[in-house]
Design an enzyme around this catalytic site. Structure first.
Site, PDB file in Angstrom:
ATOM      1  N   SER A 183       0.860  -1.189   0.087  1.00 22.16           N
ATOM      2  CA  SER A 183       0.014   0.158   0.064  1.00 22.16           C
ATOM      3  C   SER A 183       1.047   1.273   0.066  1.00 22.16           C
ATOM      4  O   SER A 183       0.375   2.166  -0.423  1.00 22.16           O
ATOM      5  CB  SER A 183      -0.787   0.017   1.132  1.00 22.16           C
ATOM      6  OG  SER A 183      -0.206  -0.063   2.470  1.00 22.16           O
ATOM      7  N   HIS A 211      -5.350  -4.605  -1.710  1.00 23.38           N
ATOM      8  CA  HIS A 211      -5.341  -3.441  -2.541  1.00 23.38           C
ATOM      9  C   HIS A 211      -5.216  -3.845  -3.902  1.00 23.38           C
ATOM     10  O   HIS A 211      -5.109  -3.005  -4.830  1.00 23.38           O
ATOM     11  CB  HIS A 211      -3.969  -2.575  -2.127  1.00 23.38           C
ATOM     12  CG  HIS A 211      -4.226  -1.751  -1.065  1.00 23.38           C
ATOM     13  ND1 HIS A 211      -4.868  -0.654  -1.265  1.00 23.38           N
ATOM     14  CD2 HIS A 211      -3.801  -1.830  -0.010  1.00 23.38           C
ATOM     15  CE1 HIS A 211      -4.751   0.037  -0.037  1.00 23.38           C
ATOM     16  NE2 HIS A 211      -4.225  -0.473   0.814  1.00 23.38           N
ATOM     17  N   LYS A 242     -12.561  -1.860   0.195  1.00 30.52           N
ATOM     18  CA  LYS A 242     -12.106  -0.981  -0.682  1.00 30.52           C
ATOM     19  C   LYS A 242     -12.700  -0.882  -2.029  1.00 30.52           C
ATOM     20  O   LYS A 242     -13.678  -0.329  -2.054  1.00 30.52           O
ATOM     21  CB  LYS A 242     -10.496  -1.366  -0.854  1.00 30.52           C
ATOM     22  CG  LYS A 242      -9.764  -1.250   0.581  1.00 30.52           C
ATOM     23  CD  LYS A 242      -8.191  -1.644   0.612  1.00 30.52           C
ATOM     24  CE  LYS A 242      -7.655  -0.932   1.996  1.00 30.52           C
ATOM     25  NZ  LYS A 242      -7.231  -2.037   2.661  1.00 30.52           N
TER      26      LYS A 242
HETATM   27  C1  LIG Z   1      -7.061  -2.467   4.185  1.00 32.51           C
HETATM   28  C2  LIG Z   1      -6.207  -3.562   4.547  1.00 32.51           C
HETATM   29  C3  LIG Z   1      -6.429  -4.355   5.349  1.00 32.51           C
HETATM   30  C4  LIG Z   1      -7.731  -4.425   6.292  1.00 32.51           C
HETATM   31  O1  LIG Z   1      -8.896  -4.448   5.609  1.00 32.51           O
HETATM   32  P1  LIG Z   1     -10.193  -4.116   6.394  1.00 32.51           P
HETATM   33  O2  LIG Z   1     -11.472  -4.819   5.886  1.00 32.51           O
HETATM   34  O3  LIG Z   1     -10.574  -2.505   6.428  1.00 32.51           O
HETATM   35  O4  LIG Z   1     -10.090  -4.683   7.857  1.00 32.51           O
HETATM   36  C5  LIG Z   1      -5.857  -5.806   5.372  1.00 32.51           C
HETATM   37  N1  LIG Z   1      -4.662  -6.009   4.353  1.00 32.51           N
HETATM   38  C6  LIG Z   1      -4.316  -5.045   3.651  1.00 32.51           C
HETATM   39  C7  LIG Z   1      -3.353  -5.466   2.714  1.00 32.51           C
HETATM   40  C8  LIG Z   1      -4.945  -3.768   3.651  1.00 32.51           C
HETATM   41  O5  LIG Z   1      -4.713  -2.881   2.800  1.00 32.51           O
END
Ligand SMILES: *Cc1c(COP(=O)(O)O)cnc(C)c1O
Length: 396
Positions: A183, A211, A242
Site C-alpha cells: 500500500s 489493494h 476498498k
Molecule cells: C486495508 C487492508 C486490510 C484491512 O482491511 P479491512 O477490511 O479494512 O479490515 C488488510 N490488509 C491489507 C493489505 C489492507 O490494505
C-alpha cells in the site's frame, strides 16, 4: 489511580504531537466520492480513498442494501454458527469464490479479522511462516497469534525469500505470505517468481488482495489474474471495504479444506458477529456488476495510466507501479506535510506519509486513483501538484 495514568497518557500524546506524527481527522459531511464536502464548507477532490472502482456511493449498491433491510432485516444478533447465517451470506461466499476462481470462502467482519484469524488455526510450532517485510499490520498481528516459526524476507526480494525458504526446510509445512499490492509504494508482488520458489521449496502461498482485488489484472481479478496463477493459490484474503463497495467486511478464500477448518477454529469468525444482511446483499450485487462488464476496471486502468504519464511529464519522482496507488516521492517528512497542506488549499485532498508508516527519509504523498475520477479531476490534480511543486521548490 487514573490521575497517574492520565499524566502518563498526556505525556505520550504530547510526544506524538511534538514529533509531528499526530493524526488529525478531517470531517466529511457528504457521501464518499470523487468530490467531497468537508465540515469547514470546502469542496475537495478526493485522491486518498480506497474507492478504486468508485462504488462507495453507487446507487445500485445502495438499492440492494435497502432492499435487503426490507427482506432480511437490519442485524443478525449472532455469530455465524449459532444463528447468524442467512442465504445472503452463503450466496456472497459463493460469489467471492467464483470471482477468484477458488473452492470456498469464509466471511469476516473485516479483512483485519480475516488476517488475524487465518494463521493460528492452520499452523503450529512445527510449521513456518515466511512473510514479506512490508506486509500489512493485520498480517503481522495474525502471525503473532500463531506458534509457527517466523521468517521475514525483504520486500518483494526473491533472493531474500529463497534464503528464508532454505532455512524453513527444517519445518513441517511452509506458508509464504505476501500482500498482492503493497500500500505504500503501490508495487505488485512478483507472484510468478514467488510461485516458482514455492514449488521449488515445497511451500504454500497466502496473498492478501486488499489493494489488488478489483484493481489489478485485465478484469480486476487481482494478482492471480495478472500472473496467470488463478486457482493455484492456497489462501487469498481480501476486503469489501476498498474496491468492492467500500462499506465493511472481509473474507478468506481458497482451498476448501482450509476454509472448512477456519469455520471450525478461526476465532474472529467464531466469536464475532455476522456481517449485516445489507452488506451481504450489496456485496452480491457488486459481484454481479463486475461479472457483467469490465467498464469500471477499464476506466480505473486508463485513469491510472493517464495520471502517471502526466505526473512523470511534469517532472515528479514516482515509484513504478502496476496498481492504482501512485507514490509521489518527496523524501522529507516536513515537506510532505506542507505539500499536502498546500494541495488542500488547491482543493486536492491527499495525505503525506512519513516515518513510521514509511522508512525515514522516504516521505511521500500517496495518490490513489479511482474509476470515480473524470479526466478533468485528474488534470486538476496534476495542475495542483505542479503549482505546489513549484511553490515548494520540488519542481524547477
Ligand atoms: C486495508 C487492508 C486490510 C484491512 O482491511 P479491512 O477490511 O479494512 O479490515 C488488510 N490488509 C491489507 C493489505 C489492507 O490494505
Amino acid at each position: 489511580m487514573y490521575n497517574n495514568f492520565k499524566e502518563f497518557l498526556t505525556k505520550e500524546i504530547t510526544e506524538i504531537k511534538d514529533a509531528g506524527l499526530y493524526k488529525n481527522e478531517r470531517v466529511i459531511v457528504a457521501p464518499q466520492q470523487a468530490e467531497i464536502k468537508l465540515a469547514d464548507g470546502s469542496t475537495q477532490l478526493n485522491f486518498c480513498m480506497n474507492n478504486y472502482l468508485g462504488l462507495s456511493n453507487n446507487p445500485e449498491l445502495i438499492d440492494a442494501a435497502k432492499g435487503a433491510m426490507d427482506s432480511h432485516g437490519f442485524g443478525m444478533s449472532s455469530v455465524r454458527f449459532i444463528c447468524g447465517t442467512q442465504d445472503l451470506h452463503k450466496k456472497l461466499e459463493q460469489k467471492i469464490s467464483d470471482f477468484f476462481g477458488t473452492e470456498d470462502t469464509i466471511l469476516y467482519a473485516a479483512a483485519f479479522d480475516a488476517n488475524g484469524g487465518v494463521f493460528e488455526p492452520l499452523l503450529g510450532a512445527e510449521d513456518a511462516i515466511i512473510s514479506d517485510s512490508l506486509n500489512h499490520a493485520s498480517i503481522i498481528d495474525g502471525v503473532r497469534l500463531c506458534k509457527a516459526q517466523r521468517y521475514r524476507y525483504e520486500n518483494a526480494n526473491m533472493e531474500s525469500l529463497e534464503t528464508q525458504l532454505k532455512l524453513a526446510q527444517a519445518q513441517r509445512h511452509r506458508l509464504i505470505v505476501t500482500d498482492g499490492v503493497f500500500s505504500m509504494d503501490g508495487n505488485v508482488a512478483p507472484m510468478d517468481k514467488i510461485y516458482a520458489l514455492a514449488e521449488k521449496y515445497d511451500a504454500m502461498i497466502m496473498i492478501d488482495e486488499c489493494h489488488s482485488a478489483g484493481v489489478v489484472g485485465k478484469t480486476g481479478r487481482g494478482v492471480t489474474e495478472l500472473f496467470d496463477i488463478r486457482g493455484k493459490i492456497e489462501i487469498i484474503t481480501g476486503t469489501l471495504g476498498k474496491a468492492f463497495g467500500g462499506a465493511i467486511g472481509g473474507f478468506t478464500t481458497g482451498k476448501k479444506e482450509i476454509i472448512e477448518l477456519l469455520r471450525q477454529r478461526s476465532r474472529p469468525y467464531l466469536f464475532s458477529n455476522s456481517i449485516p444482511p445489507m452488506i451481504a446483499a450489496a456485496g452480491i450485487r457488486m459481484f454481479e456488476m463486475v461479472d457483467k462488464t469490465n467498464t469500471l476496471q477499464d476506466k480505473l486502468h486508463s485513469n491510472t495510466d493517464y495520471f502517471m504519464e502526466k505526473m512523470l511529464a511534469a517532472g515528479f519522482d514516482i515509484k513504478p507501479t502496476k496498481s492504482a496507488i501512485c507514490a509521489v516521492m518527496l523524501y522529507e517528512a516536513p515537506l510532505a506535510q506542507q505539500f499536502a497542506e498546500n494541495l488542500l488549499a488547491e482543493g486536492i485532498y491527499v495525505i503525506g506519509f512519513f516515518f513510521p508508516v514509511v522508512p525515514k527519509g522516504q516521505a511521500r504523498i500517496r495518490v490513489q486513483l479511482s474509476a470515480a475520477h473524470e479526466v478533468e479531476h485528474l488534470d486538476k490534480c496534476v495542475a495542483g501538484f505542479t503549482k505546489v511543486g513549484k511553490e515548494l521548490g520540488v519542481l524547477k
